[in-house]
Design an enzyme around this catalytic site. Structure first.
Site, PDB file in Angstrom:
ATOM      1  N   GLN A 263     -29.208  61.346 -32.901  1.00  0.00           N
ATOM      2  CA  GLN A 263     -30.350  61.929 -32.176  1.00  0.00           C
ATOM      3  C   GLN A 263     -30.657  63.328 -32.752  1.00  0.00           C
ATOM      4  OE1 GLN A 263     -27.673  60.531 -29.842  1.00  0.00           O
ATOM      5  NE2 GLN A 263     -28.656  58.658 -30.474  1.00  0.00           N
TER       6      GLN A 263
ATOM      7  N   ARG B  95     -43.173  55.477 -33.157  1.00  0.00           N
ATOM      8  CA  ARG B  95     -42.871  56.892 -32.867  1.00  0.00           C
ATOM      9  C   ARG B  95     -44.180  57.678 -32.825  1.00  0.00           C
ATOM     10  NH1 ARG B  95     -38.561  56.715 -37.737  1.00  0.00           N
ATOM     11  NH2 ARG B  95     -36.913  55.597 -36.655  1.00  0.00           N
TER      12      ARG B  95
ATOM     13  N   LYS C 203     -38.528  63.368 -46.058  1.00  0.00           N
ATOM     14  CA  LYS C 203     -39.850  62.715 -46.036  1.00  0.00           C
ATOM     15  C   LYS C 203     -40.988  63.635 -46.484  1.00  0.00           C
ATOM     16  CE  LYS C 203     -39.556  58.775 -43.182  1.00  0.00           C
ATOM     17  NZ  LYS C 203     -39.955  58.039 -41.989  1.00  0.00           N
ATOM     18  N   LEU C 204     -40.683  64.550 -47.410  1.00  0.00           N
ATOM     19  CA  LEU C 204     -41.745  65.419 -47.933  1.00  0.00           C
ATOM     20  C   LEU C 204     -42.847  64.561 -48.563  1.00  0.00           C
ATOM     21  CD1 LEU C 204     -42.421  68.478 -48.379  1.00  0.00           C
ATOM     22  CD2 LEU C 204     -41.626  68.141 -50.722  1.00  0.00           C
TER      23      LEU C 204
ATOM     24  N   ALA D  86     -28.279  55.176 -31.529  1.00  0.00           N
ATOM     25  CA  ALA D  86     -28.620  55.702 -32.852  1.00  0.00           C
ATOM     26  C   ALA D  86     -28.994  54.562 -33.792  1.00  0.00           C
ATOM     27  CB  ALA D  86     -27.426  56.469 -33.419  1.00  0.00           C
ATOM     28  N   GLY D  87     -29.772  54.882 -34.789  1.00  0.00           N
ATOM     29  CA  GLY D  87     -30.106  53.904 -35.823  1.00  0.00           C
ATOM     30  C   GLY D  87     -30.253  54.662 -37.132  1.00  0.00           C
ATOM     31  N   HIS D  88     -29.199  54.675 -37.940  1.00  0.00           N
ATOM     32  CA  HIS D  88     -29.223  55.443 -39.181  1.00  0.00           C
ATOM     33  C   HIS D  88     -29.467  54.504 -40.352  1.00  0.00           C
ATOM     34  CE1 HIS D  88     -26.765  58.846 -37.086  1.00  0.00           C
ATOM     35  NE2 HIS D  88     -28.004  58.749 -36.683  1.00  0.00           N
TER      36      HIS D  88
ATOM     37  N   ASP E 225     -34.327  60.789 -35.522  1.00  0.00           N
ATOM     38  CA  ASP E 225     -35.066  60.086 -36.577  1.00  0.00           C
ATOM     39  C   ASP E 225     -35.513  61.023 -37.699  1.00  0.00           C
ATOM     40  OD1 ASP E 225     -34.900  57.798 -34.925  1.00  0.00           O
ATOM     41  OD2 ASP E 225     -36.659  58.490 -33.821  1.00  0.00           O
ATOM     42  N   GLU E 226     -34.731  62.051 -37.977  1.00  0.00           N
ATOM     43  CA  GLU E 226     -35.100  63.009 -39.023  1.00  0.00           C
ATOM     44  C   GLU E 226     -34.729  62.506 -40.416  1.00  0.00           C
ATOM     45  OE1 GLU E 226     -33.055  63.804 -36.508  1.00  0.00           O
ATOM     46  OE2 GLU E 226     -33.980  65.385 -35.305  1.00  0.00           O
TER      47      GLU E 226
ATOM     48  N   THR F 265     -33.717  51.372 -33.927  1.00  0.00           N
ATOM     49  CA  THR F 265     -32.922  50.670 -32.921  1.00  0.00           C
ATOM     50  C   THR F 265     -33.796  49.773 -32.050  1.00  0.00           C
ATOM     51  OG1 THR F 265     -31.303  52.442 -32.875  1.00  0.00           O
ATOM     52  CG2 THR F 265     -31.361  51.043 -30.936  1.00  0.00           C
TER      53      THR F 265
ATOM     54  N   LYS G 157     -31.318  61.521 -41.009  1.00  0.00           N
ATOM     55  CA  LYS G 157     -29.928  61.969 -41.172  1.00  0.00           C
ATOM     56  C   LYS G 157     -29.113  60.969 -41.979  1.00  0.00           C
ATOM     57  CE  LYS G 157     -29.536  62.199 -36.719  1.00  0.00           C
ATOM     58  NZ  LYS G 157     -30.908  62.103 -36.243  1.00  0.00           N
TER      59      LYS G 157
HETATM   60  P1  IMP Z   1     -30.897  57.121 -24.481  1.00  0.00           P
HETATM   61  O1  IMP Z   1     -30.125  57.922 -25.469  1.00  0.00           O
HETATM   62  O2  IMP Z   1     -30.990  55.666 -24.834  1.00  0.00           O
HETATM   63  O3  IMP Z   1     -30.444  57.347 -23.071  1.00  0.00           O
HETATM   64  O4  IMP Z   1     -32.415  57.640 -24.516  1.00  0.00           O
HETATM   65  C1  IMP Z   1     -32.786  58.945 -24.091  1.00  0.00           C
HETATM   66  C2  IMP Z   1     -33.887  59.506 -24.970  1.00  0.00           C
HETATM   67  O5  IMP Z   1     -33.389  59.726 -26.283  1.00  0.00           O
HETATM   68  C3  IMP Z   1     -35.096  58.570 -25.149  1.00  0.00           C
HETATM   69  O6  IMP Z   1     -36.254  59.372 -25.288  1.00  0.00           O
HETATM   70  C4  IMP Z   1     -34.819  57.872 -26.459  1.00  0.00           C
HETATM   71  O7  IMP Z   1     -35.989  57.412 -27.081  1.00  0.00           O
HETATM   72  C5  IMP Z   1     -34.184  59.012 -27.244  1.00  0.00           C
HETATM   73  N1  IMP Z   1     -33.276  58.551 -28.300  1.00  0.00           N
HETATM   74  C6  IMP Z   1     -32.040  58.049 -28.149  1.00  0.00           C
HETATM   75  N2  IMP Z   1     -31.502  57.741 -29.336  1.00  0.00           N
HETATM   76  C7  IMP Z   1     -32.420  58.073 -30.259  1.00  0.00           C
HETATM   77  C8  IMP Z   1     -32.429  58.028 -31.684  1.00  0.00           C
HETATM   78  O8  IMP Z   1     -31.464  57.631 -32.349  1.00  0.00           O
HETATM   79  N3  IMP Z   1     -33.556  58.468 -32.280  1.00  0.00           N
HETATM   80  C9  IMP Z   1     -34.618  58.961 -31.583  1.00  0.00           C
HETATM   81  N4  IMP Z   1     -34.653  59.033 -30.257  1.00  0.00           N
HETATM   82  C10 IMP Z   1     -33.560  58.591 -29.594  1.00  0.00           C
END
Ligand code: IMP
Length: 439
Positions: A239, A320, A346-347, A55-57, A29-30, A315, A32
């Site tokens: 991630q 957070r 996000k400065l 992921a959620g971009h 969630d930086e 996602t 990207k």
């Molecule tokens: P998983 O990837 O769904 O197995 O989750 C494992 C860990 O990675 C958990 O702490 C999730 O919250 C975190 N995680 C997975 N995908 C993301 C992402 O895109 N952004 C932030 N955290 C993530």
């Protein structure tokens, strides 16, 4: 590609070499998606190399917001080729929905998306197992519930289903049958049950996978050919470094290699093809899911940052956790990824904050440590040592060059650069494409 292009890929915040990795340096969630979107303008191919629908971009274009889970963010730019590498685990139903959703919003997707023949599929029983496993354990990871862990477990256990298998329906049928049986036994062992109409869910997934297999390609070959013919390629990570299976806060990690080495294995190229690695860091830190966050705020400040930064998962919608910038982690990320540059996002979220702290080391019972500990439980007990800098208390949203920034903001960026020993090459000051500073 000659040696002369080596490590020149990020000079002045633009891509000038042929192959660049963009990846997260915190807990995901930086921002990207925004950085990839801006850089994608200058490239021909964008490829994802790990992860899946977890992921959620997020990308903003004018008034439109796009949240991409599996298809690379480059898809928003016309004519870019977008690839899902072998390191990705594909949820075929989600993929087809995303593909059709983009089409419905006027994005031309046909002929532009390719999926590695070697990519593994996330099946509905993986998703169910992910939830059952979280529900029935004391040590919850806080996964996204997308079946990522179980799909990678089957890949490592040599039981997975790959895109290339779809040319052989009998093989797929037997892999699925065995997969369901294994999932049932595993669920029972965990104290849960694979419930619902699994056959119907699997049928739907297989139909989607059949469609997906029409996009099968050799991603490594495509990328190498593109680079050799002078085209530019961007490898888009998902991630972040602290969620890497090997280098992150194990076991509170995702199940893939989010770090730069994963970009080579997960896309099918050799590491020497990569010219540059751009690490994306938020100007502060966030984490979703379980596991330690050493610089995490007390509740009031946490809520303030969550609101200021809109820190809710793209996602899962989960809130957070927020905290100060952790330079110990960022320096570690610079090392394990071999970063050639940093993008600070996000400065602008810090615009109203009177004083800003940066963690420069961790205090432990055994003394101060400057390296990110391997022991996640030790990390959970450290006390960050902070350095506090004055805030700038004015808007940075309209800054388009470093000179436009208040001097305190420049000082903050300089300090990040010093502490990470990595040049800051891009700074994002808002969600819009134009709100970017290229250094
Ligand atoms: P998983 O990837 O769904 O197995 O989750 C494992 C860990 O990675 C958990 O702490 C999730 O919250 C975190 N995680 C997975 N995908 C993301 C992402 O895109 N952004 C932030 N955290 C993530």
């Amino acid at each position: 590609m000659g040696l002369s292009t080596r490590n020149e890929a990020v000079s002045d915040g633009r891509i000038s070499g042929n192959c660049m990795v963009v990846l997260g340096c915190q807990w995901g969630d930086e921002g990207k998606g925004k950085i990839v979107d801006v850089l994608a303008e200058d490239v021909h191919v964008v490829a994802r190399f790990q992860g899946g629908a977890n992921a959620g971009h997020t990308v903003h274009v004018g008034e439109d917001e796009f949240i991409l889970h599996q298809i690379p963010s480059g898809i928003i730019h016309p004519e870019k080729r977008c690839l899902l590498g072998n390191g990705v685990v594909v949820d075929a139903i989600g993929f087809c929905e995303e593909f059709d959703g983009l089409k419905a919003r006027g994005i031309v997707v046909e002929g532009r998306v390719g999926v590695s023949q070697k990519a593994h599929l996330v099946m509905p029983y993986h998703r169910l197992l992910d939830q059952i496993s979280e529900d029935n354990t004391e040590q919850k990871i806080g996964t996204t519930g997308r079946g990522i862990g179980p799909a990678y477990e089957e890949k490592a256990g040599r039981k997975g289903i790959r895109v290339s298998d779809f040319a052989h329906p009998k093989r797929v049928a037997s892999l699925v049958e065995e997969g369901i049986e294994r999932a049932r036994r595993r669920a029972e062992f965990l104290g849960g049950e694979i419930s619902g109409d699994v056959d119907a869910m699997v049928d739907e997934a297989l139909q989607a996978a059949e469609r997906l297999s029409g996009l099968a390609t050799d991603t490594g070959l495509e990328i190498l050919n593109a680079v050799r013919s002078g085209k530019r390629v961007l490898l888009e990570g998902a991630q972040g470094t602290a969620l890497d299976l090997d280098h992150g806060t194990y076991p509170f990690v995702t199940s893939s290699n989010t770090t730069a080495g994963g970009a080579a294995t997960g896309s099918g190229i050799g590491p020497t093809v990569i010219d540059a690695v751009m690490g994306v860091v938020k100007a502060y830190t966030t984490r979703v899911g379980n596991g330690p966050l050493p610089t995490g705020f007390e509740p009031e400040m946490d809520e303030k940052f969550r609101q200021l930064g809109g820190e809710f998962g793209a996602t899962t919608g989960r809130p957070r956790r927020c905290g100060w910038f952790d330079a110990v982690l960022a320096r570690y990320a610079a090392r394990v990824n071999g970063l050639t540059g940093l993008a600070v996002t996000k400065l602008d979220v810090l615009d109203t904050v009177p004083e800003i702290s940066i963690a420069t080391s961790y205090r432990t019972q055994g003394g101060d440590v400057h390296e990110f500990p391997a022991d996640t439980w030790q990390l959970g007990e450290v006390e960050p040592v902070y350095e506090t800098l004055p805030g700038w208390e004015s808007s940075t949203a309209d800054a388009r060059s470093l000179e436009d920034l208040p001097s305190a903001a420049r000082r903050y960026l300089d300090r990040i650069e010093e502490l990470t020993e990595t040049p800051v090459q891009m700074v994002s000051v808002g969600t819009r494409r134009r709100q970017i500073i290229r250094v």
